[in-house]
Design a protein around this motif. Structure first.
Motif, PDB file in Angstrom:
ATOM      1  N   ARG A   1       0.818  -1.216   0.000  1.00 38.13           N
ATOM      2  CA  ARG A   1       0.000   0.000   0.000  1.00 38.13           C
ATOM      3  C   ARG A   1       0.854   1.269   0.000  1.00 38.13           C
ATOM      4  NH1 ARG A   1      -3.718  -1.054  -2.599  1.00 38.13           N
ATOM      5  NH2 ARG A   1      -4.798   0.825  -1.928  1.00 38.13           N
ATOM      6  N   VAL A   2       2.125   1.140  -0.317  1.00 33.94           N
ATOM      7  CA  VAL A   2       2.997   2.309  -0.469  1.00 33.94           C
ATOM      8  C   VAL A   2       2.622   3.045  -1.754  1.00 33.94           C
ATOM      9  CG1 VAL A   2       5.383   3.053  -0.897  1.00 33.94           C
ATOM     10  CG2 VAL A   2       4.893   1.306   0.828  1.00 33.94           C
ATOM     11  N   MET A   3       2.598   4.390  -1.673  1.00 33.01           N
ATOM     12  CA  MET A   3       2.225   5.178  -2.837  1.00 33.01           C
ATOM     13  C   MET A   3       3.354   5.187  -3.867  1.00 33.01           C
ATOM     14  SD  MET A   3       0.701   9.057  -2.925  1.00 33.01           S
ATOM     15  CE  MET A   3       0.046   9.759  -4.437  1.00 33.01           C
ATOM     16  N   ARG A   4       2.981   5.210  -5.149  1.00 33.28           N
ATOM     17  CA  ARG A   4       3.993   5.255  -6.211  1.00 33.28           C
ATOM     18  C   ARG A   4       4.843   6.509  -6.079  1.00 33.28           C
ATOM     19  NH1 ARG A   4      -0.863   6.284 -10.230  1.00 33.28           N
ATOM     20  NH2 ARG A   4      -1.177   8.486  -9.811  1.00 33.28           N
ATOM     21  N   LYS A   5       6.010   6.498  -6.679  1.00 33.62           N
ATOM     22  CA  LYS A   5       6.933   7.629  -6.641  1.00 33.62           C
ATOM     23  C   LYS A   5       6.838   8.430  -7.935  1.00 33.62           C
ATOM     24  CE  LYS A   5      10.268   5.697  -3.361  1.00 33.62           C
ATOM     25  NZ  LYS A   5       9.371   4.689  -2.844  1.00 33.62           N
ATOM     26  N   VAL A   6       7.444   9.606  -7.925  1.00 33.73           N
ATOM     27  CA  VAL A   6       7.377  10.480  -9.095  1.00 33.73           C
ATOM     28  C   VAL A   6       8.006   9.815 -10.310  1.00 33.73           C
ATOM     29  CG1 VAL A   6       9.550  11.703  -8.650  1.00 33.73           C
ATOM     30  CG2 VAL A   6       7.677  12.868  -9.874  1.00 33.73           C
ATOM     31  N   PHE A   7       8.995   8.927 -10.107  1.00 30.90           N
ATOM     32  CA  PHE A   7       9.610   8.223 -11.228  1.00 30.90           C
ATOM     33  C   PHE A   7       8.559   7.407 -11.985  1.00 30.90           C
ATOM     34  CE2 PHE A   7      12.574   7.938  -7.509  1.00 30.90           C
ATOM     35  CZ  PHE A   7      13.364   9.034  -7.853  1.00 30.90           C
ATOM     36  N   ASP A   8       7.612   6.826 -11.233  1.00 33.35           N
ATOM     37  CA  ASP A   8       6.558   6.030 -11.856  1.00 33.35           C
ATOM     38  C   ASP A   8       5.636   6.909 -12.687  1.00 33.35           C
ATOM     39  OD1 ASP A   8       7.268   3.485 -10.505  1.00 33.35           O
ATOM     40  OD2 ASP A   8       6.665   4.573  -8.696  1.00 33.35           O
ATOM     41  N   THR A   9       5.224   8.032 -12.121  1.00 34.52           N
ATOM     42  CA  THR A   9       4.319   8.938 -12.833  1.00 34.52           C
ATOM     43  C   THR A   9       4.973   9.477 -14.100  1.00 34.52           C
ATOM     44  OG1 THR A   9       3.357   9.587 -10.712  1.00 34.52           O
ATOM     45  CG2 THR A   9       2.864  10.973 -12.605  1.00 34.52           C
ATOM     46  N   ILE A  10       6.240   9.856 -14.005  1.00 39.17           N
ATOM     47  CA  ILE A  10       6.955  10.362 -15.181  1.00 39.17           C
ATOM     48  C   ILE A  10       7.062   9.269 -16.238  1.00 39.17           C
ATOM     49  CG2 ILE A  10       9.209  11.148 -16.009  1.00 39.17           C
ATOM     50  CD1 ILE A  10       9.493  12.675 -13.345  1.00 39.17           C
ATOM     51  N   SER A  11       7.384   8.041 -15.819  1.00 36.72           N
ATOM     52  CA  SER A  11       7.440   6.917 -16.760  1.00 36.72           C
ATOM     53  C   SER A  11       6.122   6.760 -17.502  1.00 36.72           C
ATOM     54  CB  SER A  11       7.741   5.614 -16.012  1.00 36.72           C
ATOM     55  OG  SER A  11       8.963   5.657 -15.336  1.00 36.72           O
ATOM     56  N   ASP A  12       5.031   6.998 -16.793  1.00 41.14           N
ATOM     57  CA  ASP A  12       3.678   6.820 -17.321  1.00 41.14           C
ATOM     58  C   ASP A  12       3.258   8.014 -18.186  1.00 41.14           C
ATOM     59  OD1 ASP A  12       1.250   5.590 -17.689  1.00 41.14           O
ATOM     60  OD2 ASP A  12       0.515   5.922 -15.659  1.00 41.14           O
ATOM     61  N   ASN A  13       4.244   8.635 -18.862  1.00 35.71           N
ATOM     62  CA  ASN A  13       3.998   9.802 -19.722  1.00 35.71           C
ATOM     63  C   ASN A  13       3.259  10.890 -18.965  1.00 35.71           C
ATOM     64  OD1 ASN A  13       4.155  11.341 -22.083  1.00 35.71           O
ATOM     65  ND2 ASN A  13       2.289  10.460 -22.950  1.00 35.71           N
ATOM     66  N   ALA A  14       3.689  11.092 -17.705  1.00 44.06           N
ATOM     67  CA  ALA A  14       3.104  12.119 -16.832  1.00 44.06           C
ATOM     68  C   ALA A  14       1.593  11.956 -16.687  1.00 44.06           C
ATOM     69  CB  ALA A  14       3.448  13.520 -17.335  1.00 44.06           C
ATOM     70  N   ALA A  15       1.133  10.701 -16.726  1.00 43.75           N
ATOM     71  CA  ALA A  15      -0.280  10.345 -16.502  1.00 43.75           C
ATOM     72  C   ALA A  15      -1.215  10.841 -17.599  1.00 43.75           C
ATOM     73  CB  ALA A  15      -0.765  10.850 -15.144  1.00 43.75           C
ATOM     74  N   ASN A  16      -0.689  11.157 -18.778  1.00 44.86           N
ATOM     75  CA  ASN A  16      -1.535  11.603 -19.886  1.00 44.86           C
ATOM     76  C   ASN A  16      -2.554  10.543 -20.268  1.00 44.86           C
ATOM     77  OD1 ASN A  16      -0.236  14.013 -20.183  1.00 44.86           O
ATOM     78  ND2 ASN A  16       0.954  13.434 -21.980  1.00 44.86           N
ATOM     79  N   ALA A  17      -3.765  10.995 -20.583  1.00 44.50           N
ATOM     80  CA  ALA A  17      -4.773  10.065 -21.086  1.00 44.50           C
ATOM     81  C   ALA A  17      -5.762  10.752 -22.021  1.00 44.50           C
ATOM     82  CB  ALA A  17      -5.521   9.412 -19.937  1.00 44.50           C
ATOM     83  N   GLY A  18      -6.138  12.008 -21.729  1.00 44.71           N
ATOM     84  CA  GLY A  18      -7.096  12.695 -22.587  1.00 44.71           C
ATOM     85  C   GLY A  18      -7.070  14.192 -22.371  1.00 44.71           C
ATOM     86  N   ILE A  19      -7.506  14.924 -23.389  1.00 48.22           N
ATOM     87  CA  ILE A  19      -7.637  16.378 -23.294  1.00 48.22           C
ATOM     88  C   ILE A  19      -8.940  16.777 -23.976  1.00 48.22           C
ATOM     89  CG2 ILE A  19      -6.061  16.535 -25.272  1.00 48.22           C
ATOM     90  CD1 ILE A  19      -5.528  19.431 -24.539  1.00 48.22           C
ATOM     91  N   VAL A  20      -9.747  17.555 -23.265  1.00 48.46           N
ATOM     92  CA  VAL A  20     -11.014  18.064 -23.805  1.00 48.46           C
ATOM     93  C   VAL A  20     -10.845  19.558 -24.044  1.00 48.46           C
ATOM     94  CG1 VAL A  20     -13.488  18.333 -23.433  1.00 48.46           C
ATOM     95  CG2 VAL A  20     -12.295  16.333 -22.495  1.00 48.46           C
ATOM     96  N   ILE A  21     -11.063  19.993 -25.275  1.00 49.31           N
ATOM     97  CA  ILE A  21     -10.981  21.407 -25.624  1.00 49.31           C
ATOM     98  C   ILE A  21     -12.212  21.788 -26.438  1.00 49.31           C
ATOM     99  CG2 ILE A  21      -8.465  21.554 -25.545  1.00 49.31           C
ATOM    100  CD1 ILE A  21      -8.433  21.179 -28.556  1.00 49.31           C
ATOM    101  N   GLY A  22     -12.330  23.059 -26.781  1.00 45.78           N
ATOM    102  CA  GLY A  22     -13.438  23.480 -27.633  1.00 45.78           C
ATOM    103  C   GLY A  22     -14.223  24.655 -27.109  1.00 45.78           C
ATOM    104  N   ALA A  23     -13.788  25.254 -25.997  1.00 47.58           N
ATOM    105  CA  ALA A  23     -14.481  26.442 -25.477  1.00 47.58           C
ATOM    106  C   ALA A  23     -13.908  27.689 -26.166  1.00 47.58           C
ATOM    107  CB  ALA A  23     -14.323  26.517 -23.965  1.00 47.58           C
ATOM    108  N   GLY A  24     -14.057  28.847 -25.544  1.00 50.62           N
ATOM    109  CA  GLY A  24     -13.627  30.096 -26.157  1.00 50.62           C
ATOM    110  C   GLY A  24     -12.126  30.222 -26.283  1.00 50.62           C
ATOM    111  N   ARG A  25     -11.728  31.191 -27.119  1.00 48.56           N
ATOM    112  CA  ARG A  25     -10.318  31.488 -27.325  1.00 48.56           C
ATOM    113  C   ARG A  25     -10.030  32.911 -26.870  1.00 48.56           C
ATOM    114  NH1 ARG A  25      -9.212  29.115 -33.447  1.00 48.56           N
ATOM    115  NH2 ARG A  25      -9.927  26.953 -33.041  1.00 48.56           N
TER     116      ARG A  25
END
Length: 271
Positions: free
Chosen positions: A157-181
């Motif tokens: 139950r130890v929390m992952r380290k920053v090395f893991d998150t960075i390996s995981d492409n900084a946790a990228n999964a999706g981006i929603v856009i389309g509002a005003g500019r």
């Protein structure tokens, strides 16, 4: 430092995890001596696997931009990753976009600003004025983050380290856009605010000042970091500047509405 064979093996594990929706154990547990650079090498190797399958780079993201997140991760700077075309969702005004929940493992939602570039931005010595000069517009964005590497070790139950998150492409999964500019120079970037509702209830509020005081600062920082890899932020790319709310857990059936005031709204449902 990990060997190239180890880098490729771990990248392949991430690739398989995304496809199977089964998380893998902490890399930092298996390789206690791994470094931040190892994390970026793994993340980049995973991106390369996806590009080989036909995906395209559409931009980059910056994460861990708040001091609180950096302290909790035991680092003194943000992290970053690559955005791919398979991650992009576009929401038209008044629309409730439907996003398949089955695409994700443990999705969470963050409120951000995105900078869309009109010309290349090359480091290493970049300042805010250069960022503003190369920005076509700023637009509201929702980042959907995910975890191919489990957050808490299944045994200890130890929390992952920053090395893991960075390996995981900084946790990228999706981006929603389309509002005003908005013109990046014409708005008071620090005072851009947002209200995030989950199933009608206000779950989070925040100001873009939470992103290092000015989201443009992170864009300049990222240009310098990419320069170390011989890379440049390209015209037409989207750069997520960092979240100014805490991540909100999401699951199938949830409706999210993000109101950025004069910059518009984004709405989507996990189905």
């Amino acid at each position: 430092m990990l060997t190239e064979d180890q880098i490729q093996t771990l990248a392949a594990e991430l690739h398989a995890s995304e496809q199977s929706r089964v998380q893998v154990e902490h890399f930092s547990k298996r390789f206690p001596a791994m470094t931040v650079e190892d994390g970026y090498r793994i993340g980049r190797a995973w991106v390369a696997l996806q590009l080989a399958e036909g995906r395209q780079v559409i931009g980059h993201k910056i994460g861990l931009t708040s001091r609180a997140m950096q302290i909790s991760s035991q680092i003194d700077e943000p992290d970053y990753g690559t955005l791919l075309d398979s991650m992009r969702y576009t929401c038209t005004p008044g629309q409730v976009l439907e996003i398949p929940a089955s695409r994700f493992i443990a999705p969470r939602v963050e409120v951000e600003l995105a900078f869309v570039l009109k010309s290349d931005l090359k480091g290493p010595e970049i300042g805010v004025e250069q960022v503003l000069a190369t920005t076509e517009y700023v637009t509201p964005a929702i980042e959907i983050i995910d975890a191919r590497i489990e957050q808490f070790d299944r045994h200890t139950r130890v929390m992952r380290k920053v090395f893991d998150t960075i390996s995981d492409n900084a946790a990228n999964a999706g981006i929603v856009i389309g509002a005003g500019r908005a013109d990046a120079r014409a708005i008071d970037r620090a005072w851009v605010g947002a209200i995030l509702r989950q199933n009608g209830a206000v779950e989070e509020t925040g100001l873009a000042a939470g992103v290092q005081g000015d989201p443009a600062i992170g864009i300049a920082w990222l240009a310098g970091k990419l320069a170390r890899w011989g890379e440049t932020l390209k015209a037409g790319q989207i750069v997520l500047a960092g979240s100014f709310t805490r991540p909100v857990a999401a699951r199938a059936g949830d409706l999210f509405e993000a109101d950025y005031g004069p910059l518009g709204k984004l709405a989507f449902a996990f189905v």
